[in-house]
Scaffold this motif. Sequence first.
Motif, PDB file in Angstrom:
ATOM      1  N   GLN A  41       0.809  -1.217   0.000  1.00  0.00           N
ATOM      2  CA  GLN A  41       0.000   0.000   0.000  1.00  0.00           C
ATOM      3  C   GLN A  41       0.845   1.271   0.000  1.00  0.00           C
ATOM      4  O   GLN A  41       0.326   2.361  -0.260  1.00  0.00           O
ATOM      5  CB  GLN A  41      -0.950   0.001   1.197  1.00  0.00           C
ATOM      6  CG  GLN A  41      -1.982  -1.114   1.160  1.00  0.00           C
ATOM      7  CD  GLN A  41      -2.666  -1.229  -0.189  1.00  0.00           C
ATOM      8  OE1 GLN A  41      -3.202  -0.242  -0.712  1.00  0.00           O
ATOM      9  NE2 GLN A  41      -2.645  -2.433  -0.774  1.00  0.00           N
ATOM     10  N   ASN A  93       0.028   4.289  -2.980  1.00  0.00           N
ATOM     11  CA  ASN A  93      -0.230   3.368  -4.096  1.00  0.00           C
ATOM     12  C   ASN A  93      -1.420   3.791  -4.954  1.00  0.00           C
ATOM     13  O   ASN A  93      -2.260   2.974  -5.333  1.00  0.00           O
ATOM     14  CB  ASN A  93      -0.442   1.938  -3.580  1.00  0.00           C
ATOM     15  CG  ASN A  93      -0.147   0.894  -4.637  1.00  0.00           C
ATOM     16  OD1 ASN A  93       0.593   1.147  -5.585  1.00  0.00           O
ATOM     17  ND2 ASN A  93      -0.728  -0.283  -4.483  1.00  0.00           N
ATOM     18  N   LYS A 129      -3.781   6.105  -4.149  1.00  0.00           N
ATOM     19  CA  LYS A 129      -4.923   6.702  -3.444  1.00  0.00           C
ATOM     20  C   LYS A 129      -4.940   8.206  -3.656  1.00  0.00           C
ATOM     21  O   LYS A 129      -5.993   8.827  -3.821  1.00  0.00           O
ATOM     22  CB  LYS A 129      -4.847   6.373  -1.959  1.00  0.00           C
ATOM     23  CG  LYS A 129      -6.082   6.775  -1.176  1.00  0.00           C
ATOM     24  CD  LYS A 129      -5.999   6.276   0.262  1.00  0.00           C
ATOM     25  CE  LYS A 129      -7.257   6.597   1.043  1.00  0.00           C
ATOM     26  NZ  LYS A 129      -7.181   6.097   2.445  1.00  0.00           N
TER      27      LYS A 129
END
Length: 518
Positions: free
Chosen positions: A155, A416, A418
């Motif tokens: 992430q 990642n 977002k």
Amino acid sequence: MHYDKDSNQLHCEIRSNYRDSYDVTVSYDAAAMRFWRIATDSDAINFLTSPDGQTWSIRRSAPIPDFAEKVRVIFSAFSSSVSDQPPQARFSDVNTSPQLGGTRSDIISLTVDYGDGNLSYPVGTWSLGATISCYSGTGLANINKSTDWKEALKQLGPIAWRFPQQYGNGSPGSSAGGAQTTGDGDNYVANIRSIGGKPYPVVGGASGDNNFPDSDVAGYIQHYNAGGGQNGGPIERIVIGNEPDNGGDVEPYLNALAGRISAVKAVDPQVLVSAPGAAYFNRDLLSKVATHNIDILSYHAYDGDVTYPATSQYGSNIDAMRSIKPGILYACEEGNWHPSLQSAKNKNAFLSWKNLCFIASAACHSISHGGAFFQYSDSNGVLGLLADGQDADGLLPTFLTPLPSYWALGMLTGMNGKFLSFTSGKNDRCISLPPTPDTDIEVFAWTTGKIIVINKSESNCKEVALTVQNRQFRNVNVWQTRKDAPFAGPEQKQSAIPFVTPFHVECPPGTVTSVDLS
């Protein structure tokens, strides 16, 4: 409350059936009436204004109407005439006085100029990274042993990952002292690639970080790079040894370095070699290593402290290494707070907003000066990115909970996809910025449109006015960490609102803010 631009009047109204026969108007002063408030006091409702969000003046007071408990809050603006470019109204700090948990200081103005003359060092995936620990915490804190752990690291987005390795007579594995293995090296490489990362092996020996023959480092590169790439390779970069100045290995390390570099280049001349991974900014060791044919000059820095330390040295250290050996690459390849602070009384500092701001600042200073920054490490008690179960003092949160340093890296990478990253992975550059007039505020910018603002003050909210030049942006998103929630992810404060320069951003004390322009 509403402002009539044509008459320059501020109206304080209590409407019933869309009308207020007792409307109170006052001549509007933009500075003295910058903040507005409607609040009840005993049996009265008050309309107030303030120049700073702290000292308030009552503009109208009236009995509380019967419908007061059923009101809705609406923000709007309209024009009585048609225009291709209507004026804009901007609302901020809604329901947050006093200012976001701190006292307000003066507005800090800064120009971000995207002109060619202000484009500085290139950035990419190799500019930011962290370290994979092979100790595994209480058992599952390892990218090879837990899919949940691997997913949490994923992430953070595409970054570079250092990890300690030995050749293992053709069966690579961990070289970490007390956690040596053979046969699992290929899994480390594969798992790092599976999360979009760049594998960056730190090659050591079976009995020590710096105790191995030239044939080991040659064999390691051969294992992954033969035929253009095998066993998960090719490997693009390699670190030779680790902290020779932390254990009396300096002279043997220096004597062996030329042979080890030649061994790497004989197998694959395209592999970039880093050395020495000095235990601190050891200018003497760095200068001696610089006489060799290295590609990356590297050091480690554990400079954090319970009192917020200066972080500008992370940038000046990159500049100093460039002066020692111009024309190559430079990196802080391990960065964190000093391990001596792991004593129980100081561990809380690692788990607070201070560490989040510290790691973000150290990384930004390193990158903005043309270097790379690597956090240490994914699993290491309070020094980790994630809670790994190693917690004799009972301070860490639940296993796998992201720690402040995790969110520090995430504010740069955009988690990642977002939100916006500081790099798209190609053709991106840093923007040269003048120093801010406020030492608590640091601002960094990149050509992707990302601007990072760090407020290192423990108590003062800061307002930063960003003027953008020589580039057009249409929208802005704002993400921000919380001082009182260092384990929580950043919150989105603005979502795709029209961008108007100068753009004002409120930065509460102890926070990192990402202003993402598109």
